[in-house]
Design an enzyme around this catalytic site. Sequence first.
Site, PDB file in Angstrom:
ATOM      1  N   TYR A   1      -3.089  11.233   6.597  1.00  0.00           N
ATOM      2  CA  TYR A   1      -3.256   9.863   7.083  1.00  0.00           C
ATOM      3  C   TYR A   1      -2.219   8.929   6.459  1.00  0.00           C
ATOM      4  O   TYR A   1      -1.939   9.004   5.258  1.00  0.00           O
ATOM      5  CB  TYR A   1      -4.665   9.334   6.730  1.00  0.00           C
ATOM      6  CG  TYR A   1      -4.642   7.836   6.779  1.00  0.00           C
ATOM      7  CD1 TYR A   1      -4.496   7.068   5.623  1.00  0.00           C
ATOM      8  CD2 TYR A   1      -4.623   7.189   8.017  1.00  0.00           C
ATOM      9  CE1 TYR A   1      -4.385   5.694   5.700  1.00  0.00           C
ATOM     10  CE2 TYR A   1      -4.493   5.826   8.085  1.00  0.00           C
ATOM     11  CZ  TYR A   1      -4.364   5.076   6.926  1.00  0.00           C
ATOM     12  OH  TYR A   1      -4.222   3.726   7.012  1.00  0.00           O
TER      13      TYR A   1
ATOM     14  N   ASP B   1      -5.163   4.058  -0.149  1.00  0.00           N
ATOM     15  CA  ASP B   1      -6.321   4.281   0.717  1.00  0.00           C
ATOM     16  C   ASP B   1      -6.731   5.746   0.645  1.00  0.00           C
ATOM     17  O   ASP B   1      -5.985   6.632   1.058  1.00  0.00           O
ATOM     18  CB  ASP B   1      -5.945   3.907   2.163  1.00  0.00           C
ATOM     19  CG  ASP B   1      -7.158   3.842   3.085  1.00  0.00           C
ATOM     20  OD1 ASP B   1      -7.018   3.285   4.189  1.00  0.00           O
ATOM     21  OD2 ASP B   1      -8.224   4.331   2.695  1.00  0.00           O
TER      22      ASP B   1
ATOM     23  N   HIS C   1      -9.234   6.947   2.209  1.00  0.00           N
ATOM     24  CA  HIS C   1      -9.648   7.210   3.586  1.00  0.00           C
ATOM     25  C   HIS C   1     -10.864   8.117   3.687  1.00  0.00           C
ATOM     26  O   HIS C   1     -10.891   9.053   4.501  1.00  0.00           O
ATOM     27  CB  HIS C   1      -8.484   7.792   4.381  1.00  0.00           C
ATOM     28  CG  HIS C   1      -8.377   7.178   5.746  1.00  0.00           C
ATOM     29  ND1 HIS C   1      -8.927   7.748   6.867  1.00  0.00           N
ATOM     30  CD2 HIS C   1      -7.809   6.036   6.169  1.00  0.00           C
ATOM     31  CE1 HIS C   1      -8.684   6.989   7.927  1.00  0.00           C
ATOM     32  NE2 HIS C   1      -7.995   5.937   7.537  1.00  0.00           N
TER      33      HIS C   1
ATOM     34  N   GLU D   1      -4.741  -7.257   4.843  1.00  0.00           N
ATOM     35  CA  GLU D   1      -3.900  -6.177   5.352  1.00  0.00           C
ATOM     36  C   GLU D   1      -3.109  -6.686   6.552  1.00  0.00           C
ATOM     37  O   GLU D   1      -3.650  -7.407   7.403  1.00  0.00           O
ATOM     38  CB  GLU D   1      -4.770  -4.997   5.781  1.00  0.00           C
ATOM     39  CG  GLU D   1      -4.006  -3.825   6.345  1.00  0.00           C
ATOM     40  CD  GLU D   1      -4.922  -2.656   6.687  1.00  0.00           C
ATOM     41  OE1 GLU D   1      -6.147  -2.861   6.742  1.00  0.00           O
ATOM     42  OE2 GLU D   1      -4.410  -1.553   6.886  1.00  0.00           O
TER      43      GLU D   1
ATOM     44  N   GLU E   1      -8.982   2.273  -2.041  1.00  0.00           N
ATOM     45  CA  GLU E   1      -9.790   1.982  -0.847  1.00  0.00           C
ATOM     46  C   GLU E   1     -10.493   3.227  -0.330  1.00  0.00           C
ATOM     47  O   GLU E   1      -9.947   4.332  -0.348  1.00  0.00           O
ATOM     48  CB  GLU E   1      -8.881   1.434   0.230  1.00  0.00           C
ATOM     49  CG  GLU E   1      -9.542   1.191   1.574  1.00  0.00           C
ATOM     50  CD  GLU E   1      -8.541   0.759   2.619  1.00  0.00           C
ATOM     51  OE1 GLU E   1      -7.402   0.417   2.273  1.00  0.00           O
ATOM     52  OE2 GLU E   1      -8.913   0.785   3.801  1.00  0.00           O
TER      53      GLU E   1
ATOM     54  N   ARG F   1       0.843  -1.182   0.000  1.00  0.00           N
ATOM     55  CA  ARG F   1       0.000   0.000   0.000  1.00  0.00           C
ATOM     56  C   ARG F   1       0.879   1.232   0.000  1.00  0.00           C
ATOM     57  O   ARG F   1       1.882   1.275   0.728  1.00  0.00           O
ATOM     58  CB  ARG F   1      -0.922   0.008   1.226  1.00  0.00           C
ATOM     59  CG  ARG F   1      -1.979   1.097   1.170  1.00  0.00           C
ATOM     60  CD  ARG F   1      -2.758   1.227   2.455  1.00  0.00           C
ATOM     61  NE  ARG F   1      -2.003   1.978   3.462  1.00  0.00           N
ATOM     62  CZ  ARG F   1      -2.515   2.343   4.623  1.00  0.00           C
ATOM     63  NH1 ARG F   1      -3.782   2.029   4.937  1.00  0.00           N
ATOM     64  NH2 ARG F   1      -1.781   3.024   5.494  1.00  0.00           N
TER      65      ARG F   1
ATOM     66  N   GLU G   1     -14.229  -0.864   5.982  1.00  0.00           N
ATOM     67  CA  GLU G   1     -13.589  -1.084   7.293  1.00  0.00           C
ATOM     68  C   GLU G   1     -14.391  -0.443   8.421  1.00  0.00           C
ATOM     69  O   GLU G   1     -14.277  -0.867   9.563  1.00  0.00           O
ATOM     70  CB  GLU G   1     -12.159  -0.570   7.308  1.00  0.00           C
ATOM     71  CG  GLU G   1     -12.015   0.918   7.235  1.00  0.00           C
ATOM     72  CD  GLU G   1     -10.567   1.347   7.271  1.00  0.00           C
ATOM     73  OE1 GLU G   1      -9.765   0.844   6.459  1.00  0.00           O
ATOM     74  OE2 GLU G   1     -10.229   2.166   8.127  1.00  0.00           O
TER      75      GLU G   1
HETATM   76  C1  CS2 Z   1      -6.776   2.392   7.693  1.00  0.00           C
HETATM   77  C2  CS2 Z   1      -6.800   2.190   9.178  1.00  0.00           C
HETATM   78  O1  CS2 Z   1      -5.696   0.308   7.681  1.00  0.00           O
HETATM   79  C3  CS2 Z   1      -6.428   1.071   7.036  1.00  0.00           C
HETATM   80  O2  CS2 Z   1      -6.880   0.843   5.912  1.00  0.00           O
HETATM   81  O3  CS2 Z   1      -7.941   2.912   7.153  1.00  0.00           O
HETATM   82  O4  CS2 Z   1      -5.483   2.298   9.640  1.00  0.00           O
HETATM   83  C4  CS2 Z   1      -7.651   3.158   9.946  1.00  0.00           C
HETATM   84  O5  CS2 Z   1      -7.148   4.453   9.794  1.00  0.00           O
HETATM   85  C5  CS2 Z   1      -7.590   2.754  11.399  1.00  0.00           C
HETATM   86  O6  CS2 Z   1      -7.815   1.390  11.480  1.00  0.00           O
HETATM   87  C6  CS2 Z   1      -8.627   3.450  12.167  1.00  0.00           C
HETATM   88  O7  CS2 Z   1      -8.712   2.852  13.439  1.00  0.00           O
HETATM   89 MG    MG Z   2      -8.413   2.058   5.302  1.00  0.00          MG
END
Ligand code: CS2
Ligand code: MG
Length: 409
Positions: free
Chosen positions: A159, A217, A219, A346, A243, A147, A269
């Site tokens: 993020y 991601d 997000h 993941e 994602e 990723r 998620e």
């Molecule tokens: C993220 C997560 O792993 C992922 O794809 O979206 O790290 C997410 O930010 C955290 O699990 C939130 O608790």
């Molecule tokens: Mg994610």
Amino acid sequence: MRITAADVIVSSPDRNFVTLQITTDEGITGLGDGTLNGRELAVASYLQDHVVPLLIGRDAHRIEDAWQFLYRSAYWRRGPVTMTAIAAVDVALWDIKAKAAGMPLYQLLGGASRDGIMAYGHASGRDLEELFDSIRHHQEAGFRSIRVQTSVPGIDAVYGVPSQPGAGEKRYDYEPAQRTALPVEEDWDTAAYLRHIPSVFEAVRSEFGAEVPLLHDGHHRMTPIQAARLGKSLEPYDLFWLEDCTPAENQEALRLVRQHTTTPLAIGEVFNSVWDYQTLIREQLIDYVRSSVTHTGGISGLRKILDFAAQYQVKSGLHGPTDISPVGMAASLHLDLAIHNFGIQEYMHHGSLTNEVFRQSLTFEDGLLHPGEQPGLGVEIDLAAAAAHPYQPAYLPFNRLRDGTVHDW
Ligand code: CS2
Ligand code: MG
């Protein structure tokens, strides 16, 4: 086999975890993960105050009845706290049943459908040099799928990038929940992000070639048309998936994205029941189901979702950051091994203190995970080590735009 005790264990080695340990009158115990990042105490209370009293004296073998009882007898349904609490009970009971049978849990789910579980790791960087170093680091660590997340010029904290200020000293691991009394504000600018990301994947493909499966991601931060634009702009780089390209409470929003791009989409998620996915799966608006066992009512809950998804050629891509505990991760791996419509898993390595609290039997070799052949989940908890790390408040950040408007993080 009767349940004689159910203990809620809140521990914070490298981060906060909630673990449920169920004990039976035959001396067999089982573990379940009840961790909900930033809301751990809500799940701990739901379990301690409203679920544990209902478990004592129940037949531990009646897993589906326990699931349906906890889902329907509460009157109020679904939601992350409820479904995470039900998951903790469900996984602990599956652990017990598999231990009683003397088999690794996946054997009770139909046995192995593959030899190993393809994993992806989290590479990131503030610039291309750091990103390339991180990709090489993860490839050397054995990951075959990567990723890619990066900083964005003009945005202070994005993020997924651990090396930026305030994200802690860990060079390669990114723990988004920061140990603060209140959530931390971060900034965001979708236009800057959309301008930057295609050039990142152009550079990564040029440096690492066309073969390596790459994931990204989004997000939850784009509108559907912005997500459509990004998906289309990334098509030349042949992503394994994009994602959370847009918040998907409105599942129909993905129709717009799907009309514009063939980049595969992964969502879910933050979802916790099959009803969150119904349109997405039935209309094939996504390609991968992103939930974890921990947040969807356990193995019994997520299996229902994945069997529904299999009818529409939608595969698994289970959530596996460090806020899924080793117990939750093991449960996902047993399910990954058994289902036919597996996609990818993941995987972030847990920290050393976490690995002192949870003794695990998973293996990661040549890019593939395996839960191990121990009876049950293959995870044991060291209660003394857990008690040595009491809960600490920790929250995920939140975003505001330049004009101060709060935005999805
Ligand atoms: C993220 C997560 O792993 C992922 O794809 O979206 O790290 C997410 O930010 C955290 O699990 C939130 O608790
Ligand atoms: Mg994610």
